[in-house]
Design a protein around this motif. Structure first.
Motif, PDB file in Angstrom:
ATOM      1  N   ASP A  12       0.865  -1.184   0.000  1.00  0.00           N
ATOM      2  CA  ASP A  12       0.000   0.000   0.000  1.00  0.00           C
ATOM      3  C   ASP A  12       0.896   1.226   0.000  1.00  0.00           C
ATOM      4  N   ASP A  13       0.543   2.235  -0.801  1.00  0.00           N
ATOM      5  CA  ASP A  13       1.364   3.455  -0.786  1.00  0.00           C
ATOM      6  C   ASP A  13       1.112   4.270   0.480  1.00  0.00           C
ATOM      7  N   SER A  14       0.030   3.979   1.183  1.00  0.00           N
ATOM      8  CA  SER A  14      -0.252   4.668   2.440  1.00  0.00           C
ATOM      9  C   SER A  14       0.400   3.900   3.584  1.00  0.00           C
ATOM     10  N   LYS A  15       1.353   4.589   4.255  1.00  0.00           N
ATOM     11  CA  LYS A  15       2.052   3.942   5.365  1.00  0.00           C
ATOM     12  C   LYS A  15       1.070   3.607   6.487  1.00  0.00           C
ATOM     13  N   ILE A  16       0.109   4.508   6.678  1.00  0.00           N
ATOM     14  CA  ILE A  16      -0.857   4.296   7.755  1.00  0.00           C
ATOM     15  C   ILE A  16      -1.699   3.050   7.482  1.00  0.00           C
ATOM     16  N   SER A  17      -2.037   2.832   6.231  1.00  0.00           N
ATOM     17  CA  SER A  17      -2.816   1.631   5.904  1.00  0.00           C
ATOM     18  C   SER A  17      -1.992   0.371   6.122  1.00  0.00           C
ATOM     19  N   ASN A  19       0.396   0.124   8.304  1.00  0.00           N
ATOM     20  CA  ASN A  19       0.478  -0.037   9.764  1.00  0.00           C
ATOM     21  C   ASN A  19      -0.776  -0.702  10.325  1.00  0.00           C
ATOM     22  N   ASN A  60      -4.862   1.535  -6.297  1.00  0.00           N
ATOM     23  CA  ASN A  60      -4.418   2.841  -6.807  1.00  0.00           C
ATOM     24  C   ASN A  60      -3.150   3.269  -6.085  1.00  0.00           C
ATOM     25  N   MET A  61      -2.044   3.166  -6.787  1.00  0.00           N
ATOM     26  CA  MET A  61      -0.754   3.541  -6.199  1.00  0.00           C
ATOM     27  C   MET A  61       0.062   4.274  -7.254  1.00  0.00           C
ATOM     28  N   PRO A  62       1.068   5.032  -6.834  1.00  0.00           N
ATOM     29  CA  PRO A  62       1.927   5.690  -7.825  1.00  0.00           C
ATOM     30  C   PRO A  62       2.653   4.638  -8.668  1.00  0.00           C
TER      31      PRO A  62
ATOM     32  N   MET B 100      -9.457   6.939  13.209  1.00  0.00           N
ATOM     33  CA  MET B 100      -9.199   5.966  12.146  1.00  0.00           C
ATOM     34  C   MET B 100      -8.273   4.863  12.658  1.00  0.00           C
ATOM     35  N   LEU B 101      -7.244   5.255  13.420  1.00  0.00           N
ATOM     36  CA  LEU B 101      -6.259   4.286  13.881  1.00  0.00           C
ATOM     37  C   LEU B 101      -6.813   3.395  14.985  1.00  0.00           C
ATOM     38  N   CYS B 104      -4.953   0.612  16.942  1.00  0.00           N
ATOM     39  CA  CYS B 104      -3.595   0.582  16.385  1.00  0.00           C
ATOM     40  C   CYS B 104      -2.899   1.925  16.580  1.00  0.00           C
ATOM     41  N   LEU B 114       2.331  11.029  10.779  1.00  0.00           N
ATOM     42  CA  LEU B 114       1.582  10.272   9.777  1.00  0.00           C
ATOM     43  C   LEU B 114       0.316  10.992   9.323  1.00  0.00           C
ATOM     44  N   ASP B 117      -0.359  11.458   5.515  1.00  0.00           N
ATOM     45  CA  ASP B 117      -0.572  10.157   4.890  1.00  0.00           C
ATOM     46  C   ASP B 117      -1.956   9.612   5.281  1.00  0.00           C
ATOM     47  N   ALA B 118      -2.298   9.751   6.561  1.00  0.00           N
ATOM     48  CA  ALA B 118      -3.578   9.230   7.031  1.00  0.00           C
ATOM     49  C   ALA B 118      -4.740  10.000   6.410  1.00  0.00           C
ATOM     50  N   GLU B 121      -5.391   8.926   2.966  1.00  0.00           N
ATOM     51  CA  GLU B 121      -6.076   7.636   2.924  1.00  0.00           C
ATOM     52  C   GLU B 121      -7.563   7.783   3.299  1.00  0.00           C
ATOM     53  N   ASN B 124      -9.088   9.167   0.260  1.00  0.00           N
ATOM     54  CA  ASN B 124      -9.124   8.123  -0.758  1.00  0.00           C
ATOM     55  C   ASN B 124     -10.328   7.198  -0.550  1.00  0.00           C
ATOM     56  N   LEU B 146      -4.145  10.237  -7.660  1.00  0.00           N
ATOM     57  CA  LEU B 146      -3.929   9.953  -6.244  1.00  0.00           C
ATOM     58  C   LEU B 146      -4.395  11.166  -5.449  1.00  0.00           C
TER      59      LEU B 146
END
Lengths: 132, 212
Positions: A12-17, A19, A60-62, B100-101, B104, B114, B117-118, B121, B124, B146
């Protein structure tokens, strides 16, 4: 989970996802070996090195898409089980997953989604449907 | 001046109502609580008026900045594009990330690290849930960029477009009751794409083609 020593590649390009997914997998399969990739190209490279039992792939990723990366991995390692985990569940995406023979799961990533994905480790063959 | 006939306006409102309802459902899934939705608003307006409306949205806290997560979608075969924007007041974004987390959740400093990035997402997931529904209505594959995340004053959000440019706007408000955080989803369609959009939506609802 019977296959608790599985190697699972989370893409996943999202690090949070990544994690969240890895955290949920660790809670359920503490012995699983987790490998991460941030895009499709890295996923292909990691699959060559680690020969994962299961690949959980965003779409969907770069760069190349998750579907292209999945196709590439399957060409090289046909017995790898791959699932797509994406917010993009348009009919066109589902059709591409079906053509590839991979299951498609809908984000957001939650415990029950990860449960359903991990259950595939015990299933005889992948089911192509949007779930849950 | 472009005007929409009543049938087209109704069909557009219903199409975006279906799509934006999906957005609220996804948002509820992400933050693990019920989301109160406002009635969707669909109107044709210049971008400058859109900015004025965004400046007038109710908000809490002292910051007037909005956190914007935007994606553009184009129909695979061309001729139809839309810009989807998720907006939150800047002060609410960290709380949304924490929600969201859930279990976790890392340490506070890591959450901050983060955050972008979060938020990308979150956008998204919410935006794509709307687009899945719209793609079905348009009977087309919609290819998205994106998500881009930025924090800006409302007047800076569309600074690269002329203020007098007319757009179709569909907007819904989503309120997290326990945190008093309101988010908004906007779908913007330029007039060049509107005719095709209306044609597809009328077809979906089995209305006669737009009268000449």
């Amino acid at each position: 989970m019977s296959d608790s020593h599985a190697t699972i590649l989370v893409v996943d390009d999202s690090k949070i996802s990544r994690n969240i997914a890895c955290g949920l997998i660790r809670n359920r399969c503490p012995a699983a070996r987790l490998v991460e990739a941030g895009d499709g190209t890295e996923a292909i490279a990691q699959a060559r090195v680690h020969a994962p039992t299961l690949v959980i792939m965003d779409v969907n990723m770069p760069g190349i898409s998750g579907i292209e990366a999945a196709a590439s991995i399957l060409r090289e390692q046909a017995d790898t089980r791959i699932v797509l985990l994406t917010a993009n569940v348009q009919a066109a995406t589902l059709a591409k997953a079906e053509a590839l023979g991979v299951a498609l799961f809908r984000k957001p990533i939650k415990g029950e989604v990860i449960d359903a994905i991990l259950a595939l480790l015990d299933a005889p063959s992948p089911a192509v449907e949007v779930c849950p | 001046m472009i005007e929409l006939d009543d049938d087209s306006r109704d069909a557009l409102a219903e199409a975006f109502n279906l799509a934006l309802g999906e957005a609220a459902a996804s948002f509820a899934d992400i933050v693990h609580e019920e989301i109160q939705m406002t009635v969707p608003v669909v109107e044709l307006l210049p971008r400058a008026e859109l900015v004025r409306q965004l400046q007038g949205l109710p908000r809490q806290g002292t910051s007037t900045k909005l956190c914007s997560i935007a994606q553009r979608f184009d129909r695979q075969q061309g001729g139809l594009s839309t810009e989807a924007v998720l907006l939150f007041p800047e002060h609410g974004s960290l709380e949304i990330v924490r929600r969201m987390l859930g279990d976790c959740s890392p340490a506070a400093e890591q959450i901050s690290e983060l955050e972008q990035d979060a938020l990308a997402e979150v956008g998204n997931i919410i935006i794509n849930s709307c687009m899945n529904s719209l793609a079905h209505i348009f009977d087309a594959e919609m290819i998205g960029t994106l998500p881009g995340v930025r924090s800006a004053e409302p007047q800076e959000l569309f600074a690269s477009h002329p203020g007098n440019e007319m757009v179709l706007m569909a907007r819904i408000g989503m309120n997290m009751l326990t945190q008093q955080i309101s988010g908004y989803v906007l779908f913007l369609m330029e007039l060049s794409a509107l005719e095709t959009g209306i044609e597809r939506i009328r077809h979906f609802f089995e209305l006669d083609p737009t009268p000449a």
